[in-house]
Design a protein around this motif. Structure first.
Motif, PDB file in Angstrom:
ATOM      1  N   ALA A  71      20.016 -36.118   0.471  1.00 43.23           N
ATOM      2  CA  ALA A  71      18.702 -36.500   0.996  1.00 43.23           C
ATOM      3  C   ALA A  71      17.817 -35.275   1.173  1.00 43.23           C
ATOM      4  CB  ALA A  71      18.863 -37.225   2.328  1.00 43.23           C
ATOM      5  N   LEU A  72      16.555 -35.421   0.780  1.00 40.79           N
ATOM      6  CA  LEU A  72      15.584 -34.371   1.021  1.00 40.79           C
ATOM      7  C   LEU A  72      15.104 -34.462   2.468  1.00 40.79           C
ATOM      8  CD1 LEU A  72      13.484 -34.662  -2.251  1.00 40.79           C
ATOM      9  CD2 LEU A  72      15.223 -32.964  -1.711  1.00 40.79           C
ATOM     10  N   PRO A  73      14.973 -33.327   3.161  1.00 41.69           N
ATOM     11  CA  PRO A  73      14.539 -33.383   4.562  1.00 41.69           C
ATOM     12  C   PRO A  73      13.128 -33.935   4.692  1.00 41.69           C
ATOM     13  CG  PRO A  73      14.529 -31.113   3.731  1.00 41.69           C
ATOM     14  CD  PRO A  73      15.161 -31.948   2.673  1.00 41.69           C
ATOM     15  N   VAL A  74      12.962 -34.865   5.617  1.00 40.50           N
ATOM     16  CA  VAL A  74      11.658 -35.455   5.900  1.00 40.50           C
ATOM     17  C   VAL A  74      11.094 -34.759   7.139  1.00 40.50           C
ATOM     18  CG1 VAL A  74      10.409 -37.566   6.470  1.00 40.50           C
ATOM     19  CG2 VAL A  74      12.368 -37.649   4.918  1.00 40.50           C
ATOM     20  N   THR A  75       9.861 -34.329   7.088  1.00 36.60           N
ATOM     21  CA  THR A  75       9.273 -33.632   8.219  1.00 36.60           C
ATOM     22  C   THR A  75       9.167 -34.560   9.422  1.00 36.60           C
ATOM     23  OG1 THR A  75       7.014 -34.211   7.588  1.00 36.60           O
ATOM     24  CG2 THR A  75       7.933 -32.180   6.659  1.00 36.60           C
ATOM     25  N   ALA A  76       9.210 -33.959  10.607  1.00 37.93           N
ATOM     26  CA  ALA A  76       9.144 -34.748  11.841  1.00 37.93           C
ATOM     27  C   ALA A  76       7.823 -35.502  11.931  1.00 37.93           C
ATOM     28  CB  ALA A  76       9.323 -33.829  13.055  1.00 37.93           C
ATOM     29  N   VAL A  77       6.735 -34.872  11.462  1.00 39.19           N
ATOM     30  CA  VAL A  77       5.416 -35.514  11.524  1.00 39.19           C
ATOM     31  C   VAL A  77       5.376 -36.747  10.635  1.00 39.19           C
ATOM     32  CG1 VAL A  77       2.952 -35.215  11.039  1.00 39.19           C
ATOM     33  CG2 VAL A  77       4.245 -33.353  12.090  1.00 39.19           C
ATOM     34  N   LYS A  78       5.903 -36.634   9.420  1.00 38.75           N
ATOM     35  CA  LYS A  78       5.871 -37.749   8.479  1.00 38.75           C
ATOM     36  C   LYS A  78       6.737 -38.909   8.968  1.00 38.75           C
ATOM     37  CE  LYS A  78       6.353 -38.790   3.564  1.00 38.75           C
ATOM     38  NZ  LYS A  78       6.712 -38.248   2.222  1.00 38.75           N
ATOM     39  N   ALA A  79       7.928 -38.609   9.486  1.00 36.78           N
ATOM     40  CA  ALA A  79       8.819 -39.666   9.976  1.00 36.78           C
ATOM     41  C   ALA A  79       8.233 -40.348  11.208  1.00 36.78           C
ATOM     42  CB  ALA A  79      10.189 -39.079  10.292  1.00 36.78           C
ATOM     43  N   GLU A  80       7.659 -39.566  12.112  1.00 37.06           N
ATOM     44  CA  GLU A  80       7.086 -40.154  13.321  1.00 37.06           C
ATOM     45  C   GLU A  80       5.856 -40.989  12.986  1.00 37.06           C
ATOM     46  OE1 GLU A  80       6.980 -41.119  17.287  1.00 37.06           O
ATOM     47  OE2 GLU A  80       8.532 -40.072  16.159  1.00 37.06           O
ATOM     48  N   LYS A  81       5.067 -40.543  12.019  1.00 34.99           N
ATOM     49  CA  LYS A  81       3.897 -41.324  11.605  1.00 34.99           C
ATOM     50  C   LYS A  81       4.326 -42.667  11.022  1.00 34.99           C
ATOM     51  CE  LYS A  81      -0.117 -41.240   8.557  1.00 34.99           C
ATOM     52  NZ  LYS A  81      -0.827 -40.527   7.468  1.00 34.99           N
ATOM     53  N   ALA A  82       5.389 -42.673  10.216  1.00 33.74           N
ATOM     54  CA  ALA A  82       5.892 -43.931   9.648  1.00 33.74           C
ATOM     55  C   ALA A  82       6.351 -44.874  10.752  1.00 33.74           C
ATOM     56  CB  ALA A  82       7.036 -43.643   8.676  1.00 33.74           C
ATOM     57  N   TYR A  83       7.007 -44.330  11.775  1.00 38.24           N
ATOM     58  CA  TYR A  83       7.482 -45.155  12.886  1.00 38.24           C
ATOM     59  C   TYR A  83       6.305 -45.719  13.680  1.00 38.24           C
ATOM     60  CZ  TYR A  83      10.356 -46.537  16.895  1.00 38.24           C
ATOM     61  OH  TYR A  83      10.988 -47.246  17.887  1.00 38.24           O
ATOM     62  N   GLN A  84       5.302 -44.897  13.909  1.00 38.44           N
ATOM     63  CA  GLN A  84       4.110 -45.389  14.620  1.00 38.44           C
ATOM     64  C   GLN A  84       3.392 -46.463  13.812  1.00 38.44           C
ATOM     65  OE1 GLN A  84       3.427 -44.743  17.726  1.00 38.44           O
ATOM     66  NE2 GLN A  84       5.101 -43.273  17.896  1.00 38.44           N
ATOM     67  N   ASN A  85       3.430 -46.349  12.475  1.00 38.73           N
ATOM     68  CA  ASN A  85       2.843 -47.397  11.632  1.00 38.73           C
ATOM     69  C   ASN A  85       3.579 -48.723  11.812  1.00 38.73           C
ATOM     70  OD1 ASN A  85       0.853 -45.819  10.539  1.00 38.73           O
ATOM     71  ND2 ASN A  85       1.941 -45.354   8.655  1.00 38.73           N
ATOM     72  N   ILE A  86       4.902 -48.636  11.942  1.00 36.83           N
ATOM     73  CA  ILE A  86       5.692 -49.844  12.174  1.00 36.83           C
ATOM     74  C   ILE A  86       5.272 -50.508  13.486  1.00 36.83           C
ATOM     75  CG2 ILE A  86       8.009 -50.615  12.834  1.00 36.83           C
ATOM     76  CD1 ILE A  86       7.801 -50.410   9.914  1.00 36.83           C
ATOM     77  N   LEU A  87       5.101 -49.707  14.524  1.00 36.13           N
ATOM     78  CA  LEU A  87       4.714 -50.257  15.819  1.00 36.13           C
ATOM     79  C   LEU A  87       3.301 -50.825  15.783  1.00 36.13           C
ATOM     80  CD1 LEU A  87       6.145 -47.502  18.208  1.00 36.13           C
ATOM     81  CD2 LEU A  87       7.189 -49.670  17.559  1.00 36.13           C
ATOM     82  N   SER A  88       2.436 -50.244  14.942  1.00 30.92           N
ATOM     83  CA  SER A  88       1.038 -50.685  14.873  1.00 30.92           C
ATOM     84  C   SER A  88       0.860 -51.917  13.998  1.00 30.92           C
ATOM     85  CB  SER A  88       0.154 -49.552  14.339  1.00 30.92           C
ATOM     86  OG  SER A  88       0.232 -48.419  15.159  1.00 30.92           O
ATOM     87  N   CYS A  89       1.709 -52.052  12.970  1.00 30.67           N
ATOM     88  CA  CYS A  89       1.526 -53.121  11.989  1.00 30.67           C
ATOM     89  C   CYS A  89       1.996 -54.475  12.496  1.00 30.67           C
ATOM     90  CB  CYS A  89       2.257 -52.784  10.685  1.00 30.67           C
ATOM     91  SG  CYS A  89       1.487 -51.463   9.759  1.00 30.67           S
ATOM     92  N   GLN A  90       2.625 -54.531  13.617  1.00 30.96           N
ATOM     93  CA  GLN A  90       3.143 -55.801  14.119  1.00 30.96           C
ATOM     94  C   GLN A  90       2.930 -55.867  15.628  1.00 30.96           C
ATOM     95  OE1 GLN A  90       7.271 -55.836  13.097  1.00 30.96           O
ATOM     96  NE2 GLN A  90       7.594 -53.753  13.720  1.00 30.96           N
ATOM     97  N   GLN A  91       2.425 -56.978  16.071  1.00 27.64           N
ATOM     98  CA  GLN A  91       2.206 -57.193  17.491  1.00 27.64           C
ATOM     99  C   GLN A  91       3.381 -57.988  18.055  1.00 27.64           C
ATOM    100  OE1 GLN A  91      -0.288 -55.692  19.049  1.00 27.64           O
ATOM    101  NE2 GLN A  91      -0.939 -54.861  17.075  1.00 27.64           N
ATOM    102  N   THR A  92       4.411 -57.281  18.477  1.00 26.05           N
ATOM    103  CA  THR A  92       5.597 -57.905  19.049  1.00 26.05           C
ATOM    104  C   THR A  92       5.805 -57.358  20.461  1.00 26.05           C
ATOM    105  OG1 THR A  92       7.093 -56.190  18.218  1.00 26.05           O
ATOM    106  CG2 THR A  92       6.655 -58.067  16.764  1.00 26.05           C
ATOM    107  N   PRO A  93       6.518 -58.104  21.316  1.00 28.90           N
ATOM    108  CA  PRO A  93       6.798 -57.579  22.662  1.00 28.90           C
ATOM    109  C   PRO A  93       7.518 -56.236  22.621  1.00 28.90           C
ATOM    110  CG  PRO A  93       7.333 -59.918  22.543  1.00 28.90           C
ATOM    111  CD  PRO A  93       7.006 -59.482  21.148  1.00 28.90           C
ATOM    112  N   ALA A  94       8.433 -56.061  21.646  1.00 27.86           N
ATOM    113  CA  ALA A  94       9.186 -54.811  21.557  1.00 27.86           C
ATOM    114  C   ALA A  94       8.269 -53.627  21.283  1.00 27.86           C
ATOM    115  CB  ALA A  94      10.249 -54.924  20.464  1.00 27.86           C
TER     116      ALA A  94
END
Length: 368
Positions: free
Chosen positions: A249-272
């Motif tokens: 695996a190629l190392p993924v930068t912390a900024v890129k991985a965290e941005k992807a995770y924040q996109n997941i939280l933003s793209c769906q309106q769930t209680p979690a």
């Protein structure tokens, strides 16, 4: 001090509810009844990874399974590799997926094609840059498909040596995994990692797989899990056998991985997602407030001298120590299930680094 106390109570409730259940969870064990399983990988631009890791999937100790590699036939090097391996392993299948639309996510597009071509109802999605640590990985993942289970979240670890000190990047990865696994254990799954996740084929096709998220930047996180509606429809398999580790695996930068995770939280309106966002805010509030209190304490000491020690700081420090102590204890105990390494001693430091990372992400979003 009031702000610090209220925020500490909020984070304690989150940690007690989410982190505590992970080390107490007993994953399902393999059963006598076996059903066919399809393992699907995206092979585009992964010749070296397939060469090193594909055989670990082909050598699984399981009676009935297939391994599907989806790639473009124009990649002759990968085609010849798969062709030669198929002579030795008849369960290997090669699926052609010529991709001409550039804005599609290549891996999600390939996996969607692979699921449609799968022969069996249970499909395991993974990536060639990770390999299973055990020959019983398929068996363990299939064992989690009980009655009514449509999705199984597997165990992904970032390093093969659990006793190593956890870096900041691995700390962020462990924190994200603890969050989505903790909610999945309560039947509130909102994502998983495509490095190891399994679905019922009918469930995948019913919700059109990744069709609605091709153009959404989600990194290696999975948006399909948000369609899980009931606690009995999702299962978490964090047994040691159902584990994949990075090899090429190629190392993924912390900024890129965290941005992807924040996109997941933003793209769906769930209680979690809402609870996690509130937890992150409270955590940041604690760190900023604690730092401000320490600065104020230092300022008062410099002004009044050491003879008059401010009594408020004892309560203030006690709240902060209890918060960081319980957070470290609960995260470390849960993180041991994921071989996260030792990070308990650095939680306050990592917390301030995370605040800086959040501000950097916010600045980048506004700049764009």
């Amino acid at each position: 001090m009031a702000i610090l106390l209220l925020a500490a109570i909020g984070t304690f409730l989150f940690q007690f509810k989410i982190y505590r259940i992970i080390p107490l969870y007993t994953p399902p064990r393999p059963k006598e009844t076996k059903q066919g399983v399809s393992v699907i990988l995206s092979g585009k631009n992964h010749y070296e990874s397939l060469k090193q890791n594909l055989e670990f999937w082909l050598k699984q100790d399981y009676p009935e399974f297939e391994v599907i590699v989806v790639h473009e036939r124009t990649d002759e090097e990968t085609h010849h590799l798969l062709e030669s391996m198929a002579r030795k392993y008849p369960m290997l299948r090669e699926v052609n997926a010529n991709q001409s639309i550039n804005f599609f996510d290549e891996e999600k597009f390939s996996l969607s094609i692979g699921v449609r071509a799968a022969r069996y109802d249970c499909v395991i999605l993974t990536t060639p840059v990770y390999r299973p640590v055990s020959s019983r990985c398929i068996d363990s993942m299939q064992a989690a498909f009980g009655n009514g289970v449509n999705a199984v979240i597997g165990r992904v670890v970032s390093q093969n040596a659990p006793k190593k000190i956890c870096s900041f990047r691995h700390f962020l990865e462990a924190r994200r995994r603890l969050e989505y696994i903790g909610f999945a254990l309560q039947g509130k799954a909102f994502t998983a990692e495509r490095k190891l996740v399994a679905y019922r084929k009918n469930f995948f096709l019913e919700h059109q797989g990744y069709t609605g998220s091709y153009a959404i930047e989600t990194g290696e996180f999975d948006l399909l899990a948000k369609h899980i509606k009931a606690s009995g429809n999702v299962c978490v398999q964090i047994a040691a056998e159902a584990t994949v580790i990075p090899v090429t695996a190629l190392p993924v930068t912390a900024v890129k991985a965290e941005k992807a995770y924040q996109n997941i939280l933003s793209c769906q309106q769930t209680p979690a997602s809402g609870i996690i966002r509130a937890y992150h805010i409270l955590n940041s509030l604690i760190l900023i407030t604690f730092l401000a209190g320490c600065i104020l304490f230092g300022f008062q000491i410099c002004q009044t001298g050491t003879e008059s020690f401010p009594g408020w700081f004892c309560y203030f420090l006690g709240i902060g120590v209890l918060h960081f102590g319980y957070q470290a204890f609960s995260m470390q105990k849960a993180g041991n299930k994921l071989q996260s390494g030792l990070f308990w001693f650095a939680i306050p430091v990592y917390g301030f680094l995370y605040i800086s990372l959040s501000f950097a992400l916010l600045a980048r979003i506004r700049q764009r």
